[in-house]
Design an enzyme around this catalytic site. Structure first.
Site, PDB file in Angstrom:
ATOM      1  N   GLU A 124       0.802  -1.264   0.052  1.00 26.28           N
ATOM      2  CA  GLU A 124      -0.122   0.188   0.079  1.00 26.28           C
ATOM      3  C   GLU A 124       0.886   1.288  -0.071  1.00 26.28           C
ATOM      4  O   GLU A 124       0.541   2.215  -0.762  1.00 26.28           O
ATOM      5  CB  GLU A 124      -0.915   0.052   1.269  1.00 26.28           C
ATOM      6  CG  GLU A 124      -1.911   1.156   1.394  1.00 26.28           C
ATOM      7  CD  GLU A 124      -2.446   1.530   2.674  1.00 26.28           C
ATOM      8  OE1 GLU A 124      -3.213   2.365   3.057  1.00 26.28           O
ATOM      9  OE2 GLU A 124      -2.036   0.538   3.620  1.00 26.28           O
ATOM     10  N   ASP A 125       1.854   1.328   0.820  1.00 30.74           N
ATOM     11  CA  ASP A 125       2.661   2.574   1.010  1.00 30.74           C
ATOM     12  C   ASP A 125       4.102   2.636   0.426  1.00 30.74           C
ATOM     13  O   ASP A 125       4.626   3.718   0.636  1.00 30.74           O
ATOM     14  CB  ASP A 125       2.729   2.823   2.675  1.00 30.74           C
ATOM     15  CG  ASP A 125       1.435   3.131   3.179  1.00 30.74           C
ATOM     16  OD1 ASP A 125       0.668   3.676   2.297  1.00 30.74           O
ATOM     17  OD2 ASP A 125       1.095   2.690   4.502  1.00 30.74           O
TER      18      ASP A 125
END
Length: 776
Positions: free
Chosen positions: A129-130
């Site tokens: 996700e990051d």
């Protein structure tokens, strides 16, 4: 620089020297983790607060190997380094390196003694996700299992943002789907939320903090409790409570300190006396006490409607013994040594909670005249009570199946949630139904054969019936609790024996939705009613369309209707038929969608729809040719607001029937005489009409009078009534009422349904013996 530099992990040697320097800096700038991943900033960190050193990878590995000596050390080291490299120079708004967060999540899961794959997933759970890492990167480096777990957690990140209700409901549906594939996804998610709540104070926006806290309280804490992780549930609740009601929490903490500044010494003294009493009877036990958490005390204050001074049982003790037999011996020792508080004993060993929790609970007037709660359990029971579903993860075999033990009731709950997922019509509906199943307060009831049925507190005989079997729930006619007939809305209590009286042709009543409390019962009732109504709507919709198409010399085919379904905003032919049958779509609209040329050739229309005639004569029925006489059917007494169909009768003109009138069934052979009609804007000027209701009331003195009063208070005029059925449980009667329209009738029905004596109310339409309403 003073002091020893942190050791460079062996696997870092594969990385460029510039990156190694960055990792050394990260290790030197240890911090307390931040509250929310939305605070990630890929720049130099602001001034950090409350720094502490990051956990070294050797320390993490040692934690895992302490309970799993065979753990794959290389896998854990590789996940540690991969995550550190992936998050690189990311920092949270608190000034902490972002890698601190997944590291703390992994640490929480080591306390739950989870397997190496779950710990690796915790370290990697934010990489997709990051960071620039992808699913394929995780799969290549760590294998399919861990990649799927990380992907499962990643897909749930929408739950971190508490937005509009529909989005939250859809994310909750995703969470249940992910859990159904692998419960470890939920365990990582819960640990992730726990760490975020521990650092919630770093989020600057007060409203955002409150939203996250409320979501934690509504969803995550109940989920933790539902899979037996009671310690995590209590901490999540208390952290959310601190944000949502800070003044109340501070007040409780202050009062605890003010009431007894030596409370810790009191706990030690009482625990020592309990242990000495048990030792005298040769019971080897570990005894410890604790003050209840502020939220637990606050909830008791709310539930019992008392002030703090009146609440005395704020201390709880746990007695851990070697065997199940010792649990009952301990109970005997305690009850013979100190007075037991009546009605405060619970045996969750013989009747475990649905999440697998087992213990004996009792409340005593203790050694120093303090009211104390005592929980008695074995070490294994304690392990399950503290770690829930995680406690027996290690028992899973290579095939991924857990042994059939009482603790695995948590999985039974999950299967029920998946069943709801398959039955729910919308994400919002599933969210509402499943939330009913999240909360833990339980009652334990029995069938006449002695089978145990666990239910939420407040459950009724209808909930009980659906828990036994869906078919039994559908056919429920009445119930006996402990051999005494009771209304179907009666709340059940612990130990009740429930006997369900079922009929052959009974079907669920819409009224049941108002008092059932289990998601399963509500979902099954809605599903039945939806399917039943949809079938009727499709049937009548087809008849109406056949008539409309025949008027223009066309033949109705499913292929033709299916071809225009998308044009009408629907999915398939049955959807079109259902919409026509329920009155949401006019038959003429479907015809013109199939044959658009009819819109451009008004001369072909055989209906002239008028609201007013040239002489300003108002017409109450739309769809009738001007000058055609009509009357309302005496068989079904349609009311303004009902869905209606016209039927041409020689010598009488058009007779207006409700769409579900039995007379239409008889007229199937003459469908050429059917008219597609609807109420006009002046329908209310028709005057009063008759509606017939079938009412079932409790067979008790005053029930009939209460029902009649409810009708009168709602403006209904009763002019005929007859009893149709009577037995020891209830009696039924039919009542004819003069009302203005459907809205008025619904008011009457609503007034009856909220009456304590009324069990069910249904509108009926029977041709025989129905009197005409008085002249308006």
């Amino acid at each position: 620089m003073a002091g020893r530099e942190p050791a460079i992990p062996l696997l870092l040697s594969a990385f460029p020297i510039s990156e190694i320097r960055a990792y050394i800096m990260l290790a030197m700038t240890a911090a307390s983790p931040s509250a929310d991943k939305t605070n990630v900033v890929p720049i130099a960190p602001p001034k950090a607060r409350g720094r502490r050193k990051l956990m070294r990878q050797t320390e993490l590995v040692d934690r895992v190997k302490a309970y799993d000596p065979g753990a794959n050390e290389a896998l854990l080291n590789k996940a540690y380094v991969f995550a550190m490299k992936a998050h690189g120079k990311q920092f949270r708004a608190s000034g902490d390196p972002y890698f601190a967060h997944p590291l703390e999540v992994a640490a929480i899961l080591t306390e739950l003694k989870l397997d190496e794959a779950t710990i690796a997933t915790a370290l990697l759970h934010d990489t997709i996700e990051d960071t620039l890492a992808t699913y394929d990167d995780i799969k290549v480096n760590f294998g399919q299992e861990i990649a799927d777990l990380v992907d499962g957690v990643t897909k749930l990140t929408g739950l971190e943002v508490f937005s509009e209700r529909t989005k939250q409901a859809e994310n909750f549906r995703k969470l249940m789907l992910a859990m159904s594939n692998d419960i470890r996804v939920l365990l990582v998610k819960l640990a992730d939320r726990l760490h975020n709540m521990r650092t919630l104070q770093f989020i600057k926006e007060p409203e955002k903090r409150r939203r996250i806290a409320q979501e934690t309280f509504d969803v995550y804490a109940p989920l933790a409790g539902r899979i037996g992780m009671q310690h995590m549930r209590e901490e999540l609740e208390d952290l959310a409570f601190a944000e949502l009601h800070p003044d109340a929490r501070n007040s409780i903490i202050t009062r605890i300190e003010r009431l007894d500044t030596s409370r810790d010494k009191l706990i030690d003294r009482v625990a020592d006396q309990i242990k000495r009493k048990l030792a005298e009877k040769d019971v080897d036990a570990w005894v410890y006490g604790r003050s209840k958490r502020p939220y637990s005390i606050w909830r008791k204050l709310q539930d019992k409607k008392v002030n703090f001074e009146q609440l005395s049982d704020v201390i709880a003790f746990r007695v851990i013994v070697k065997s199940e037999l010792d649990c009952y011996r301990t109970l005997g020792v305690l009850h013979t040594s100190w007075p037991a508080v009546p009605a405060r004993f619970k045996d969750f060993i013989s009747t475990p909670k649905p999440n697998g929790y087992r213990s004996l609970h009792t409340t005593l007037i203790g050694p120093e005249k303090q009211r104390v709660e005592v929980q008695i359990r074995t070490e294994e029971m304690h392990d399950v009570a503290e770690r829930g579903v995680a406690a027996h993860w290690r028992y899973r075999d290579a095939g991924g199946e857990a042994p059939k033990t009482p603790e695995n009731r948590a999985y039974e709950w999950l299967r029920e949630m998946v069943d709801l997922l398959e039955q729910g019509n919308t994400a919002e509906e599933f969210f509402e139904q499943s939330r009913l199943n999240l909360y833990q307060d339980q009652v334990f009831c029995f069938t006449p054969k002695g089978d145990l049925i666990p239910l939420p507190r407040g459950a009724t005989p209808i909930d009980f019936a659906y828990q036994v079997h869906t078919d039994l729930g559908h056919r429920t006619l009445g119930a006996k609790v402990n051999s005494v007939p009771v209304p179907l809305y009666t709340p059940l209590r612990n130990g009740d024996q429930v006997e369900i009286i079922a009929g052959k042709d009974e079907t669920p009543s819409p009224l049941w939705e108002q008092f059932v409390v289990t998601g399963r019962a509500r979902a099954e009732i809605k599903r039945f009613l939806r399917q039943q109504q949809r079938g009727e709507h499709i049937k009548f919709g087809r008849k109406i369309l056949e008539k409309v198409f025949a008027e223009e010399k066309f033949e109705l085919t499913d292929k033709a209707v299916d071809g225009v379904a998308k044009k009408l905003g629907l999915n398939k032919a049955d959807d079109v038929l259902a919409q026509v049958g329920q009155g949401s779509l006019r038959g003429r609209e479907v015809l013109e969608a199939v044959y658009p040329e009819l819109k451009r050739d008004p001369e072909r229309r055989k209906r002239v729809v008028l609201e007013e005639t040239p002489g300003d004569k108002r017409i109450s029925i739309r769809g009738l040719t001007a000058g055609v006489a009509y009357r309302l059917g005496t068989c079904c007494h349609p009311l303004p607001g009902d869905r209606i169909v016209g039927l041409m009768v020689p010598g009488q003109g058009a007779v207006i029937h409700t769409i579900d009138c039995a007379e239409l069934e008889k007229a199937q052979s003459t469908m050429d005489d059917w008219l597609d009609v609807a109420w006009g804007s002046h329908a209310a000027e028709i005057g009063p009409s008759v509606a017939r209701l079938k009412v079932r009331v409790k067979n008790a003195a005053g029930s009939l009078g209460a029902a009649m009063t409810a009708i009168g208070n709602s403006g209904g005029n009763i002019f005929n009534m007859k009893t149709t059925n009577r037995n020891p449980l209830f009696f039924e009667f039919q009542v004819d009422i003069v009302v203005r329209d459907v809205a008025h009738l619904q008011n009457v029905i609503g007034a009856l349904r909220v009456s304590e004596v009324v069990e069910s109310v249904d509108r009926v339409r029977e041709p025989e013996g129905t009197p005409q309403p008085p002249a308006a």
